[in-house]
Design a protein around this motif. Structure first.
Motif, PDB file in Angstrom:
ATOM      1  N   LYS A 251       0.871  -1.353   0.028  1.00 29.59           N
ATOM      2  CA  LYS A 251       0.123   0.027  -0.019  1.00 29.59           C
ATOM      3  C   LYS A 251       0.660   1.084   0.214  1.00 29.59           C
ATOM      4  O   LYS A 251       1.980   1.313   0.691  1.00 29.59           O
ATOM      5  CB  LYS A 251      -1.132   0.169   1.104  1.00 29.59           C
TER       6      LYS A 251
ATOM      7  N   SER B  20       5.134  -5.677  10.435  1.00 36.62           N
ATOM      8  CA  SER B  20       6.704  -5.586  10.676  1.00 36.62           C
ATOM      9  C   SER B  20       7.227  -5.698  11.998  1.00 36.62           C
ATOM     10  O   SER B  20       8.048  -6.214  12.193  1.00 36.62           O
ATOM     11  CB  SER B  20       6.772  -4.089  10.029  1.00 36.62           C
TER      12      SER B  20
ATOM     13  N   THR C 247       6.242  -2.052   6.118  1.00 39.34           N
ATOM     14  CA  THR C 247       7.373  -1.161   6.454  1.00 39.34           C
ATOM     15  C   THR C 247       8.687  -1.981   6.428  1.00 39.34           C
ATOM     16  O   THR C 247       9.852  -1.376   5.877  1.00 39.34           O
ATOM     17  CB  THR C 247       7.254  -0.583   7.797  1.00 39.34           C
TER      18      THR C 247
ATOM     19  N   ARG D  24       6.221   4.433   5.091  1.00 38.89           N
ATOM     20  CA  ARG D  24       5.108   5.024   4.313  1.00 38.89           C
ATOM     21  C   ARG D  24       5.131   6.588   4.588  1.00 38.89           C
ATOM     22  O   ARG D  24       5.218   7.028   5.690  1.00 38.89           O
ATOM     23  CB  ARG D  24       3.773   4.499   4.375  1.00 38.89           C
TER      24      ARG D  24
HETATM   25  C1  LIG Z   1      -0.367  -1.431   6.542  1.00 39.45           C
HETATM   26  C2  LIG Z   1      -0.953  -2.673   7.115  1.00 39.45           C
HETATM   27  C3  LIG Z   1       0.107  -3.801   7.472  1.00 39.45           C
HETATM   28  C4  LIG Z   1       1.472  -3.450   7.341  1.00 39.45           C
HETATM   29  O1  LIG Z   1       2.042  -3.023   8.289  1.00 39.45           O
HETATM   30  P1  LIG Z   1       3.641  -2.518   8.720  1.00 39.45           P
HETATM   31  O2  LIG Z   1       3.685  -2.016  10.048  1.00 39.45           O
HETATM   32  O3  LIG Z   1       4.025  -1.633   7.671  1.00 39.45           O
HETATM   33  O4  LIG Z   1       4.194  -3.900   8.512  1.00 39.45           O
HETATM   34  C5  LIG Z   1      -0.435  -5.071   7.929  1.00 39.45           C
HETATM   35  N1  LIG Z   1      -1.758  -5.213   7.947  1.00 39.45           N
HETATM   36  C6  LIG Z   1      -2.713  -4.234   7.829  1.00 39.45           C
HETATM   37  C7  LIG Z   1      -4.324  -4.732   7.663  1.00 39.45           C
HETATM   38  C8  LIG Z   1      -2.151  -2.884   7.405  1.00 39.45           C
HETATM   39  O5  LIG Z   1      -3.220  -2.083   7.052  1.00 39.45           O
END
Ligand SMILES: *Cc1c(COP(=O)(O)O)cnc(C)c1O
Length: 236
Positions: free
Chosen positions: A40, A208, A226, A232
């Protein structure tokens, strides 16, 4: 990996190694866990870099962005919808996702059923559980999950594959261990009820910050953004 690999390729391999370490620690097999690269807000070019090293499973949280990326990328990618889903967007997802992780209301499930029936599809979903009962999070409460699953089990064009949760954002991932342990137990309990048309094979948990702990506690699908793509930027 050598320095002719890009940053996100190197990061991906690092996450891969950590998954193996977590598996070894608790005697699980690497094949039991799917690593979703959460792309994303990240550009097509970075997804292509991962595609080049064989990555085929990606997670997105917005229908519009997901659709654009599907258009632009190879058709053998498996796409996961991991974000909150509005009913009026359901129709745009039909036939595009491997798994929708975020089913958290009866009205959303009804719309999924109705669209899937219209398109003659069977749509695989997870039930999102707000395990830590945070006000800010979407998801069914733990105590309501079994009843919700039973209700959806009669929807012929929906296939429940398991549960999903997003654990709290904590400093020390150990703090989330109890959350992961509880949802694993919930999945085991529901699985024992042998409800028709319901599977509890997938447990989508771990991001992450806490995916190693999540794996130790039974996760079958970790969602890492991440840790692979870097931070992001939502202000662009
Ligand atoms: C953005 C998101 C993630 C990934 O999060 P990170 O901390 O960047 O790894 C995982 N699950 C959902 C539902 C998210 O929206």
């Amino acid at each position: 990996m050598s320095n002719n690999h890009t940053a996100c390729q190197v990061n991906y391999e690092e996450v891969e190694k950590n998954i193996c370490i977590a598996c070894r620690k608790v005697g699980r097999k690497r094949e039991e866990i799917t690593l979703l690269a959460v792309s994303k807000t990240k550009p097509i070019s970075l997804i292509k870099e991962l595609y080049e090293i064989g990555v085929r499973e990606f997670g997105e949280n917005k229908v519009q962005e997901l659709s654009e990326k599907i258009e632009a990328l190879p058709t053998d990618i498996q796409w996961h919808m991991i974000g909150h889903l509005q009913r009026n967007k359901v129709k745009y997802l039909m036939g595009k996702t491997t798994l929708i992780h975020s089913v958290d209301s009866l009205r959303l499930a009804q719309e999924l059923q109705s669209q899937a029936e219209k398109h003659n599809l069977r749509v695989s979903i997870l039930i999102e559980v707000n395990m830590a009962e945070e006000d800010t999070k979407f998801g069914i409460r733990s105590k309501d999950t079994e009843a919700f699953v039973r209700e959806l089990s009669s929807f012929q064009n929906i296939q429940i594959q398991g549960l999903m949760t997003s654990a709290p954002n904590v400093e020390d991932p150990e703090e989330n261990r109890v959350v992961f342990r509880k949802i694993k137990q919930l999945a085991v309990d529901i699985s024992k009820k042998n409800i028709d048309n319901v599977n509890m094979n997938v447990l989508s948990m771990g991001m992450s910050n806490d995916y190693m702990v999540a794996i130790e506690e039974g996760s079958t699908m970790v969602r890492v953004g991440t840790g692979i793509f870097g931070k992001r930027n939502y202000n662009i």
